[in-house]
Design a protein around this motif. Structure first.
Motif, short mmCIF file in Angstrom:
data_model
loop_
_atom_site.label_atom_id
_atom_site.label_comp_id
_atom_site.label_asym_id
_atom_site.label_seq_id
_atom_site.Cartn_x
_atom_site.Cartn_y
_atom_site.Cartn_z
N GLY A 1 -2.44 -10.05 2.18
CA GLY A 1 -1.88 -10.58 3.13
C GLY A 1 -2.40 -11.86 3.23
O GLY A 1 -2.94 -12.49 2.19
N VAL A 2 -2.29 -12.50 4.48
CA VAL A 2 -2.55 -13.84 4.39
C VAL A 2 -3.27 -14.09 5.86
O VAL A 2 -2.63 -13.65 6.84
CB VAL A 2 -1.67 -15.17 3.89
N THR A 3 -4.22 -15.00 6.07
CA THR A 3 -4.99 -15.17 7.43
C THR A 3 -4.12 -16.31 8.01
O THR A 3 -3.49 -16.86 7.33
CB THR A 3 -6.27 -15.56 7.45
N PRO A 4 -3.95 -16.30 9.66
CA PRO A 4 -3.26 -17.28 10.17
C PRO A 4 -3.49 -18.57 9.68
O PRO A 4 -2.93 -19.36 9.55
CB PRO A 4 -3.85 -17.37 11.65
N ASP A 5 -4.68 -18.87 9.03
CA ASP A 5 -4.87 -20.41 8.20
C ASP A 5 -4.91 -20.24 7.03
O ASP A 5 -5.19 -21.31 6.29
CB ASP A 5 -6.09 -21.07 8.79
N GLY A 6 -4.12 -19.47 6.40
CA GLY A 6 -3.53 -19.41 4.86
C GLY A 6 -4.51 -18.98 3.79
O GLY A 6 -4.28 -18.99 2.69
N GLU A 7 -5.68 -18.22 4.25
CA GLU A 7 -6.40 -17.64 3.22
C GLU A 7 -6.00 -16.25 2.84
O GLU A 7 -5.34 -15.38 3.65
CB GLU A 7 -7.68 -17.44 3.83
N ILE A 8 -5.84 -16.08 1.37
CA ILE A 8 -5.44 -14.92 0.90
C ILE A 8 -6.45 -13.97 1.16
O ILE A 8 -7.61 -14.01 1.02
CB ILE A 8 -5.25 -14.94 -0.62
N THR A 9 -5.95 -12.64 1.52
CA THR A 9 -6.66 -11.26 1.97
C THR A 9 -6.49 -10.13 1.14
O THR A 9 -5.18 -10.20 0.72
CB THR A 9 -7.00 -11.24 3.36
N THR A 10 -7.03 -9.15 0.82
CA THR A 10 -6.62 -7.74 0.46
C THR A 10 -7.28 -6.92 1.63
O THR A 10 -7.84 -7.26 2.50
CB THR A 10 -7.23 -7.80 -1.09
N LEU A 11 -6.27 -5.66 1.35
CA LEU A 11 -6.42 -4.72 2.52
C LEU A 11 -7.52 -3.55 2.09
O LEU A 11 -7.52 -2.54 2.76
CB LEU A 11 -5.07 -3.79 2.72
N GLY A 12 -8.13 -3.56 1.08
CA GLY A 12 -9.12 -2.51 0.72
C GLY A 12 -8.45 -1.51 -0.31
O GLY A 12 -7.06 -1.31 -0.33
N ARG A 13 -9.22 -0.91 -1.15
CA ARG A 13 -8.62 -0.28 -2.42
C ARG A 13 -7.55 0.60 -1.72
O ARG A 13 -7.86 1.37 -0.76
CB ARG A 13 -9.83 0.39 -3.06
N GLY A 14 -6.37 0.93 -2.29
CA GLY A 14 -5.33 1.77 -2.04
C GLY A 14 -4.61 1.23 -0.91
O GLY A 14 -3.45 1.92 -0.41
N GLY A 15 -4.68 -0.26 -0.68
CA GLY A 15 -4.07 -0.67 0.50
C GLY A 15 -2.58 -0.81 0.42
O GLY A 15 -1.84 -1.25 1.58
N SER A 16 -1.97 -0.71 -0.58
CA SER A 16 -0.64 -0.95 -0.88
C SER A 16 0.37 0.11 0.05
O SER A 16 1.37 -0.18 0.62
CB SER A 16 -0.15 -0.71 -2.27
N ASP A 17 -0.31 1.44 0.17
CA ASP A 17 0.20 2.35 1.08
C ASP A 17 0.50 1.65 2.36
O ASP A 17 1.51 1.85 3.09
CB ASP A 17 -0.58 3.47 1.10
N THR A 18 -0.70 0.95 2.89
CA THR A 18 -0.73 0.26 4.24
C THR A 18 0.33 -0.85 4.33
O THR A 18 1.02 -0.80 5.34
CB THR A 18 -2.07 0.00 4.48
N SER A 19 0.52 -1.60 3.18
CA SER A 19 1.45 -2.65 3.57
C SER A 19 2.88 -2.20 3.56
O SER A 19 3.58 -2.45 4.35
CB SER A 19 1.61 -3.47 1.96
N ALA A 20 3.16 -0.86 2.61
CA ALA A 20 4.54 -0.44 2.85
C ALA A 20 4.88 0.21 4.31
O ALA A 20 5.76 -0.04 5.04
CB ALA A 20 4.76 0.85 1.73
N VAL A 21 3.94 0.88 4.78
CA VAL A 21 4.18 1.40 6.23
C VAL A 21 4.37 0.54 7.24
O VAL A 21 4.95 0.61 8.07
CB VAL A 21 2.96 2.57 6.51
N ALA A 22 3.51 -0.48 7.08
CA ALA A 22 3.55 -1.57 8.16
C ALA A 22 4.86 -2.49 8.03
O ALA A 22 5.57 -2.78 9.03
CB ALA A 22 2.52 -2.68 7.92
N ILE A 23 5.26 -2.69 6.87
CA ILE A 23 6.47 -3.35 6.65
C ILE A 23 7.83 -2.44 7.32
O ILE A 23 8.38 -2.62 7.81
CB ILE A 23 6.89 -3.51 4.97
N ALA A 24 7.48 -1.11 6.98
CA ALA A 24 8.60 -0.13 7.44
C ALA A 24 8.57 -0.08 8.96
O ALA A 24 9.52 -0.16 9.66
CB ALA A 24 8.24 1.43 7.07
N ALA A 25 7.15 -0.34 9.52
CA ALA A 25 7.31 -0.22 10.94
C ALA A 25 7.76 -1.58 11.45
O ALA A 25 8.68 -1.48 12.62
CB ALA A 25 5.88 -0.03 11.69
#
Ligand code: ADP
Ligand code: ASP
Ligand code: MG
Length: 418
Positions: free
Chosen positions: A138-162
């Motif tokens: 993801g990205v912070t409000p000021d444009g820094e790249i972040t990651t969500l923790g190991r295995g976090g792609s599942d969370t990306s998918a569910v959050a996009i679905a929501a």
């Protein structure tokens, strides 16, 4: 016609042939008349490889640079999957976290998603594209790249679905759904057709890494219909995660899991005065370090001991923080035990059913496995044991709570779990 979010893990996109297989599964969903957003992980063991690479450069890599590095893994797979879909005659476009607008907290390596912008996603969907999104970043409000923790792609998918109010979120992986334990440990294990959000959340939190815990949290919060299924057997619908009220609970224990990622810290000879625990755990919390199990001994002659567990990745930081708390710790001794595993049983059916804890302890005792710490919640009992006993404990508990099946579970991934 609806919106379907599909997520494919590292094993499913491990090589070009598998990427083409994934493209087929994606196109099949599109041919069913649905709009499709696909979230992918990095290929195979890419993330592990990148971490290893960083550690070869420096023992303690800067967390901002780590996120910069790790986020590249998913960018490779989105581009390749997009190309594969295009080569099979369909419109596709890849997007990284920043391009979508997956906004996270300003914390590196374990950021939470706070918002997902849907304008661009909607625009590309309207233009008939299959959208391929990079998971885990993801990205912070000021444009820094972040990651969500190991295995976090599942969370990306569910959050996009929501965010898109999708009709379904399907997590495709290398096993055919959620089993009562990791089928790599107990191959003859029962698979669940359904499991409640509550049980799945607890299982994921205590080490069942088939789903990232925050993906389950998000699905529960936004009522996203979530499925875990195999990318190698598209006809099997796998396991549906549903509300607990829709389930008939007839068994006390739904699953068993081991967490081998924790270390135990023992602080002995602590002064037994008010505020000690508040100061120590407050300092850890301020630095975003999650503490899991905690026990404090009875005070003897004005001294007591506190033992607690943290993730092994947080050990160095934890020790630094404890060192800075010298005023509180004073003459206390700090010792570390790295060879531990937390074994948990989880089940909504254990509420108000006495004797489950005793059954668990007896089952471990029968195997001569010593219990170092115990913690319980309404639907979970966890025991800390020596790491070398982890697999034997899991097997014994699956037998004790009748979770074994006659058939061997299909584990398609040729990449072992790390
Ligand atoms: P992906 O790369 O698709 O995200 P993961 O390795 O993160 O895959 O998750 C799938 C793995 O989770 C399986 O291969 C299996 O070994 C492991 N696993 C652990 N606990 C369970 C469980 N209770 N049910 C199914 N799989 C489990
Ligand atoms: N690639 C990341 C990892 O290996 C995220 C994921 O696979 O979900 O942890
Ligand atoms: Mg995963």
């Amino acid at each position: 016609m609806g919106i379907i979010v599909q997520k494919f893990g590292g094993t499913s996109v491990a090589d070009p042939a598998k990427i083409h297989n994934v493209a087929k599964a994606v196109i099949k969903e599109k041919q069913n008349g649905n709009d499709v957003v696909v979230v992918v992980s990095a290929m195979g063991h890419t993330t592990d490889y990148l971490i290893k690479l960083a550690k070869e450069v420096t023992a303690s890599p800067n967390s901002r640079e780590m996120d910069m590095l790790l986020s590249t893994g998913e960018q490779v797979s989105i581009a390749l999957l997009s190309m594969a879909i295009q080569s099979q005659g369909y419109k596709a476009i890849s997007m990284n976290g920043q391009q979508v607008g997956i906004i996270t907290e300003s914390i590196h390596s374990k950021a939470r998603i706070v918002d997902i912008k849907t304008e661009k996603l909607q625009k590309y969907i309207k233009e008939g594209n299959i959208i391929v999104v990079a998971g885990f970043q993801g990205v912070t409000p000021d444009g820094e790249i972040t990651t969500l923790g190991r295995g976090g792609s599942d969370t990306s998918a569910v959050a996009i679905a929501a965010a898109l109010n999708a009709d379904r979120c399907d997590i495709y992986t290398d096993v055919e759904g959620v089993y009562a334990t990791d089928p790599r440990i107990v191959p003859n294990i029962k698979r669940a057709d359904t499991i409640s959000y509550e049980e799945m959340l607890e299982l994921a939190r205590v080490g069942a890494n088939v789903l990232h815990p925050r993906s389950v949290e998000t699905a529960k919060q936004f009522n996203v219909p979530l499925r875990v299924r195999s990318s190698f057997n598209l006809d099997n619908l796998g396991t549906l995660i549903i509300g607990v009220n829709d389930m008939e609970i007839y068994k006390p224990v739904a699953g068993v899991a081991a967490d081998t990622s924790q270390v135990r810290i023992l602080i002995s000879n602590l002064p037994d005065i008010p505020g000690t625990a508040a100061e120590l755990f407050g300092a850890l919390a301020k630095n975003n370090i999650s503490v899991d199990m905690i026990i404090q001994s009875l005070a003897v002659q004005g001294k007591n001991s506190i033992a607690f567990t943290v993730n092994a990745d947080d050990l160095d930081e934890t020790l630094k923080i404890l060192d800075a708390e010298k005023d509180i710790i004073k003459t206390a001794d700090v010792s570390i035990d790295k060879d531990i595993a937390k074994i948990s049983i989880v089940g909504a059916g254990m509420v108000d059913r006495p004797g489950i804890a005793a059954d668990m302890f007896r089952s471990l005792a029968n195997k001569n496995i010593n219990i170092k710490m115990i913690s319980t919640s309404e639907i979970k009992i966890s025991c800390l044991v020596e790491r070398e006993n982890s697999k034997e404990a899991i097997k014994a508990l699956c037998k004790e709570f009748e979770l074994e099946a006659d058939e061997i579970a299909a584990v398609k991934g040729d990449l072992p779990n790390v």
